[in-house]
Design an enzyme around this catalytic site. Structure first.
Site, mmCIF file in Angstrom:
data_model
loop_
_atom_site.group_PDB
_atom_site.id
_atom_site.type_symbol
_atom_site.label_atom_id
_atom_site.label_comp_id
_atom_site.label_asym_id
_atom_site.label_seq_id
_atom_site.Cartn_x
_atom_site.Cartn_y
_atom_site.Cartn_z
ATOM 1 C CB THR A 1 46.126 -37.852 81.160
ATOM 2 O OG1 THR A 1 45.045 -36.908 81.221
ATOM 3 C CG2 THR A 1 46.138 -38.461 79.785
ATOM 4 C CG ASP B 1 42.199 -34.732 80.720
ATOM 5 O OD1 ASP B 1 41.461 -34.828 81.711
ATOM 6 O OD2 ASP B 1 43.007 -33.806 80.564
ATOM 7 C CG ASP C 1 49.970 -34.681 74.803
ATOM 8 O OD1 ASP C 1 49.879 -34.175 75.944
ATOM 9 O OD2 ASP C 1 49.221 -34.374 73.865
ATOM 10 N NE ARG D 1 44.467 -31.741 79.258
ATOM 11 C CZ ARG D 1 45.717 -32.153 79.236
ATOM 12 N NH1 ARG D 1 46.697 -31.302 79.395
ATOM 13 N NH2 ARG D 1 46.011 -33.414 79.043
ATOM 14 N NE ARG E 1 51.174 -29.691 83.714
ATOM 15 C CZ ARG E 1 50.075 -30.074 84.382
ATOM 16 N NH1 ARG E 1 49.770 -29.510 85.518
ATOM 17 N NH2 ARG E 1 49.301 -31.026 83.906
ATOM 18 N N GLY F 1 50.063 -33.969 85.371
ATOM 19 C CA GLY F 1 48.973 -34.269 86.314
ATOM 20 C C GLY F 1 49.072 -35.682 86.862
#
Ligand code: ADP
Length: 318
Positions: free
Chosen positions: A127, A129, A104, A173, A73, A12
Site C-alpha cells: 500500500t 500509505d 491489512d 488515509r 475488493r 488498492g
C-alpha cells in the site's frame, strides 16, 4: 503439502505488483512448484478465475505499474458461504498455499479463511500509505514518493514564476507518511498531517515576515487525512498571508507509474521470502521489513494493530 501455489492482488493496487508477479513465476518454477494467478482479488477466488501462470504471462510487465492480474475488493468474501465456494475452487486445482499482495484488510480476510479452511498464506504488505503495523516498508511507497517528487518539482517551477502558494494534497488515509517524507525531501514550508496537531496561527507572523523579506512562493504539503480540507488551507494563505494560492490534489497518479528500482528489488525479495516461508511451514504470516531486515510476523501483530508514525520522523515537524 501440494506443489501448487497461487498469488492474489487484493485491495488498492500499487506499483511493484507486476515485478512481484514476474518473480513469483520465476521463483516458484525454480523451486519445482506450479504457479497460479488468481485474477481480480478475492472475487476471482469465488468466481474461479484462477489460472496456471506461465513465463509468457509475465513477459514485458516489469516496467508497468498496477497489476496485470487485476485487484479488487470483495464484499462477498466477507460471507462464509462464498469463502466455502472459494475453498472448493482451490481444492479443485489442488492449491493449498496463497500469497497475497495487499493491505491489512486483505490479511484479515485470509486470516478468517485460514481459520475456517486451513489454506496457508503469506502476506506481502502493499500500500502506498505505508500504514501497516509491524513493517517499515510497504511495496509501492518508493514509487509513489518519486511520483510526488516529480509533481512537486514541477509545481515549484510554476509557483515561483507566478508568486503563489501551492497546497499539495497527498494520499495516505489516516497516515501522514507520504506527506511527511515529501516535506522533508522537498523543502516545503508547511506540512500538515493527521498525526500532529497544528494551529495555522502559529505560522502567520513567520510567513508574513518571509514575504516581506522577499519570499516569492510557498509550498504546503498536506495529507488527505487532516481535519481541514486543502481549499481551507489555500484560503488561509490568501486571507492571512496575502498570497494568491492554488490547490493541487495529486490523487491516483500516486498509485501508478513505472515501478522504481527500489520497488522492483523489494518486490523480488518479498516474493522470495513469502515462498520460502510457506515451504518452511509458516502457515499464516506477513513478511515485514524493519531495521532488522525481513521477518515473518503473525497476523495478530500486523493486521489487528494501528500503525503509528516513527517518532524520529515526527521530530522533523518540530
Ligand atoms: P486493504 O487490503 O487494502 O486493507 P480492504 O480493507 O478493502 O483492503 O480489504 C480487502 C478485502 O479483504 C475486502 O474486500 C474483503 O474481501 C476482504 N476482507 C477484509 N476483512 C475481512 C474479514 N474480516 N473477513 C473476510 N474478508 C475480509
Amino acid at each position: 503439502m501440494g506443489n501448487n501455489i497461487a498469488i492474489i492482488c487484493s485491495g488498492g493496487d500499487v506499483s511493484g505488483m507486476n515485478p512481484a508477479l514476474k518473480h513469483f513465476v520465476e521463483y516458484t518454477k525454480a523451486n519445482k512448484l506450479t504457479p497460479y494467478f488468481v485474477y481480480d482479488g478475492y472475487e476471482g477466488l469465488i468466481k474461479n478465475h484462477i489460472k496456471e501462470a506461465s513465463y509468457q504471462d509475465v513477459a514485458g510487465i516489469i516496467n508497468r505499474g498496477g497489476t496485470k492480474i487485476g485487484s479488487a475488493r470483495s464484499k462477498r468474501f466477507e460471507d462464509a458461504k462464498y469463502r466455502q465456494i472459494a475453498k472448493n475452487n482451490l481444492d479443485a486445482l489442488d492449491i493449498d498455499m496463497l500469497i497475497v499482495l495487499g493491505g491489512d484488510g486483505s490479511f484479515r480476510g485470509l486470516h478468517t479463511f485460514y481459520k475456517e479452511h486451513g489454506v496457508k498464506f503469506c502476506g506481502i504488505p502493499s500500500t502506498i500509505d505505508n500504514d501497516i503495523e509491524g513493517t517499515d516498508y510497504c511495496l509501492g511507497v518508493d514509487t509513489a514518493l518519486n511520483i510526488i517528487k516529480t509533481s512537486i518539482d514541477a509545481i515549484r517551477d510554476t509557483a515561483s514564476s507566478f508568486s503563489r502558494a501551492f497546497v499539495v494534497e497527498t494520499m495516505g488515509r489516516d497516515c501522514g507518511y507520504l506527506a511527511l517524507i515529501t516535506h522533508i525531501t522537498s523543502g516545503s514550508e508547511l506540512c500538515l498531517i493527521p498525526e500532529k496537531k497544528y494551529d495555522l496561527k502559529n505560522y502567520e507572523e513567520k510567513f508574513i515576515q518571509e514575504r516581506e523579506a522577499g519570499r516569492r512562493y510557498f509550498l504546503a504539503i498536506v495529507s488527505e487525512g487532516i481535519k481541514q480540507n486543502s481549499n481551507e488551507i489555500a484560503q488561509w494563505f490568501e486571507q492571512k498571508i496575502g498570497i494568491e494560492s492554488r490547490v493541487s490534489v495529486l490523487g491516483h497518479i500516486q498509485r501508478g507509474g513505472n515501478p522504481s528500482i527500489y520497488d522492483r528489488l523489494m518486490a523480488y525479495k518479498f516474493v522470495a521470502f513469502a515462498i520460502d516461508g510457506l515451504l518452511d511451514g509458516k502457515d499464516e504470516s506477513v513478511i515485514c521489513y524493519t531495521k532488522k531486515g525481513f521477518e515473518y510476523k503473525s497476523i495478530e501483530n500486523v493486521a489487528f494493530k494501528k500503525k503509528t508514525l516513527d517518532e524520529e520522523l515526527l521530530k522533523y515537524l518540530e
